[in-house]
Design an enzyme around this catalytic site. Structure first.
Site, PDB file in Angstrom:
ATOM      1  N   ASP A  52      23.369  12.784   9.783  1.00  0.00           N
ATOM      2  CA  ASP A  52      22.103  14.452   9.290  1.00  0.00           C
ATOM      3  C   ASP A  52      23.176  15.307   9.533  1.00  0.00           C
ATOM      4  OD1 ASP A  52      22.369  13.890  11.867  1.00  0.00           O
ATOM      5  OD2 ASP A  52      19.959  13.574  11.935  1.00  0.00           O
ATOM      6  N   SER A  53      23.634  15.731  10.136  1.00  0.00           N
ATOM      7  CA  SER A  53      25.070  16.961  10.365  1.00  0.00           C
ATOM      8  C   SER A  53      25.044  17.491   9.000  1.00  0.00           C
ATOM      9  CB  SER A  53      26.125  16.660  10.911  1.00  0.00           C
ATOM     10  OG  SER A  53      27.175  15.680  10.578  1.00  0.00           O
ATOM     11  N   ASP A  91      22.361   7.489   8.573  1.00  0.00           N
ATOM     12  CA  ASP A  91      21.647   8.696   9.578  1.00  0.00           C
ATOM     13  C   ASP A  91      20.408   8.773   8.864  1.00  0.00           C
ATOM     14  OD1 ASP A  91      21.728   8.666  11.901  1.00  0.00           O
ATOM     15  OD2 ASP A  91      22.901  10.799  11.156  1.00  0.00           O
ATOM     16  N   LYS A 120      21.501   4.606  11.621  1.00  0.00           N
ATOM     17  CA  LYS A 120      21.584   4.878  13.052  1.00  0.00           C
ATOM     18  C   LYS A 120      20.602   6.020  13.256  1.00  0.00           C
ATOM     19  CE  LYS A 120      24.434   9.156  14.063  1.00  0.00           C
ATOM     20  NZ  LYS A 120      23.686  10.588  14.171  1.00  0.00           N
ATOM     21  N   GLU A 122      18.011   7.905  16.686  1.00  0.00           N
ATOM     22  CA  GLU A 122      18.183   8.962  17.551  1.00  0.00           C
ATOM     23  C   GLU A 122      16.996   8.026  18.767  1.00  0.00           C
ATOM     24  OE1 GLU A 122      18.565  13.431  17.045  1.00  0.00           O
ATOM     25  OE2 GLU A 122      19.988  12.802  15.962  1.00  0.00           O
ATOM     26  N   GLU A 189      26.869  11.399  22.545  1.00  0.00           N
ATOM     27  CA  GLU A 189      26.966  12.672  22.848  1.00  0.00           C
ATOM     28  C   GLU A 189      26.356  13.550  23.402  1.00  0.00           C
ATOM     29  OE1 GLU A 189      25.490  13.890  18.363  1.00  0.00           O
ATOM     30  OE2 GLU A 189      25.578  15.951  18.785  1.00  0.00           O
TER      31      GLU A 189
END
Ligand code: KIV
Length: 307
Positions: A52-53, A91, A120, A122, A189
Site C-alpha cells: 500500500d506504499s 497488501d 499481507k 498489519e 518494520e
C-alpha cells in the site's frame, strides 16, 4: 509461454515459509505495475510485494490511508499479469480488514482474484480473528509488525517501535501469536535490531525486515527508494542502489532541449515518402496527391509506434 498459478517454477507461500533460518535470505521488493514487476522478477526477487506504499510512491499521497481495495486490486492485477516467478503478495489496505470478518475475507479474495498468491495485513494479536478467517478461506497471510504505517495516527507519527522493554515484549508476543495462527512470514518494520533478533529467534516462520537490522530471515525495500527514483527524504535504512530519478530528469531535459533546438526528430527518426511522391507533394500540396507512402516507410514498425 505464460505460466499458470500452479506452475512448479513459481514461488509459493509454503516455499517461503520453508526458508526459515535458511542460509539464503529471502529477498522481497515492492512493485506496483508491469514494468516494475518485470524488473523485480528479472532481478531474482523471491517475493513481489504490491504494497500500500503505492499511495506514497506512485499515487502522490502522504500516507497509506488513502488507498482502497479497488486501488490495490488494480495494481496487483498489473503485477500479476506479468506472470512473475516470484510470489505476489497483495497488501490489504486500511479499513479493508477492520470492519467485519466477511468483508475481510471478500477483500482478500479480491486480491487473490487479481493475481496475488497471498495477502499481507498489519497488526498483532488484535488481528487474529481476521487472520484466521482469511486462512480459513485458504489464502496465505503475511503479518506485519513494528512501525505499521496504517497506524500512523495512533502512533503519533512514523516512529521506530519497540524501543522500551514493554513495547519490545509486545512485539515478540504479537509475532508468536501471528506465527501460531498460521502466518507464513512476518514483516518487521522499523524496530531495533535486538528486537528483530529476538522475534526471529522466537518464531518458526521467516521474518522479513525493513529498518530492522540484519537479524531477519529476509529483507524488503521499496522499489522507488532503492532505485533512487524520487528525491523525497528517505529513512536511514534505505540504501539507494541507483539514482534513476536524476538520470530520468537529465534524459527528459535533453529531449526538451532537442525539440526546442530542432534536433529532434532527425531524418532517421522520420518516415519519408518515395522521391517521386515527395516531388508531387512539394509541387501540388497534399490535397492534389493520390500517390502512396513507400511500404518500407509505413508506420507501425517502430518500437513505440501504435500507428
Ligand atoms: O507497503 C509497503 O511497501 C510495505 C513494506 C514497507 C513492507 O508494507
Amino acid at each position: 509461454m505464460a505460466e499458470s498459478a500452479s506452475s512448479p517454477r513459481r514461488i509459493t507461500a509454503p516455499a517461503i515459509a520453508q526458508r526459515k533460518g535458511s542460509a539464503s535470505p529471502i529477498v522481497m521488493i515492492t512493485a506496483y505495475d508491469a514494468p516494475s514487476a518485470r524488473a523485480v522478477d528479472d532481478a531474482g526477487a523471491d517475493v513481489i510485494l504490491v504494497g500500500d506504499s503505492v499511495a506514497n510512491v506512485v499515487l502522490g499521497y502522504t500516507d497509506t490511508l488513502q488507498v482502497t481495495i479497488d486501488d490495490m486490486a488494480h495494481h496487483v492485477g498489473a503485477v500479476a499479469r506479468t506472470q512473475p516467478r516470484a510470489l505476489v503478495v497483495g497488501d490489504l489496505p486500511w479499513l479493508s480488514y477492520h470492519v467485519s470478518i466477511p468483508d475481510t475475507v471478500q477483500n482478500s479474495a479480491r486480491l487473490v482474484r487479481a493475481g496475488a498468491g497471498a495477502v499481507k495485513l498489519e497488526g498483532g494479536r488484535k488481528r487474529l480473528d481476521s487472520i484466521r478467517a482469511i486462512l480459513d478461506a485458504e489464502i496465505p497471510v503475511m503479518g506485519h509488525l513494528g512501525l505499521t504505517p496504517q497506524s500512523v495516527h495512533a502512533f503519533g507519527g512514523f516512529k521506530v517501535q519497540g524501543r522500551d522493554l514493554e513495547a519490545a515484549r509486545a512485539i515478540v508476543d504479537d509475532a508468536v501469536a501471528l506465527a501460531e495462527a498460521g502466518c507464513f512470514a512476518i514483516v518487521l518494520e522499523c524496530v531495533p535490531d535486538a528486537v528483530a533478533r529476538l522475534v526471529t529467534d522466537s518464531v518458526d516462520v521467516p521474518t522479513i525486515g525493513i529498518g530492522a537490522g540484519r537479524h531477519c530471515d529476509g529483507q524488503v525495500l521499496v522499489f522507488h527508494d532503492l532505485l533512487g527514483l524520487e528525491e523525497r527524504i528517505t529513512p536511514k535504512f534505505v540504501r539507494r542502489y541507483a539514482e534513476l530519478g536524476t538520470d530520468a530528469r537529465a534524459a527528459l531535459t535533453a529531449f526538451a532541449e532537442d525539440v526546442r533546438a530542432g534536433r529532434f526528430p532527425s531524418s532517421d527518426e522520420t518516415y519519408h515518402a518515395a522521391d517521386t511522391v515527395a516531388d508531387e507533394i512539394a509541387l501540388y500540396g497534399r490535397t492534389g496527391v493520390t500517390g502512396s507512402i513507400a511500404p518500407e516507410e509505413q508506420p507501425g514498425v517502430g518500437a513505440g509506434s501504435q500507428a
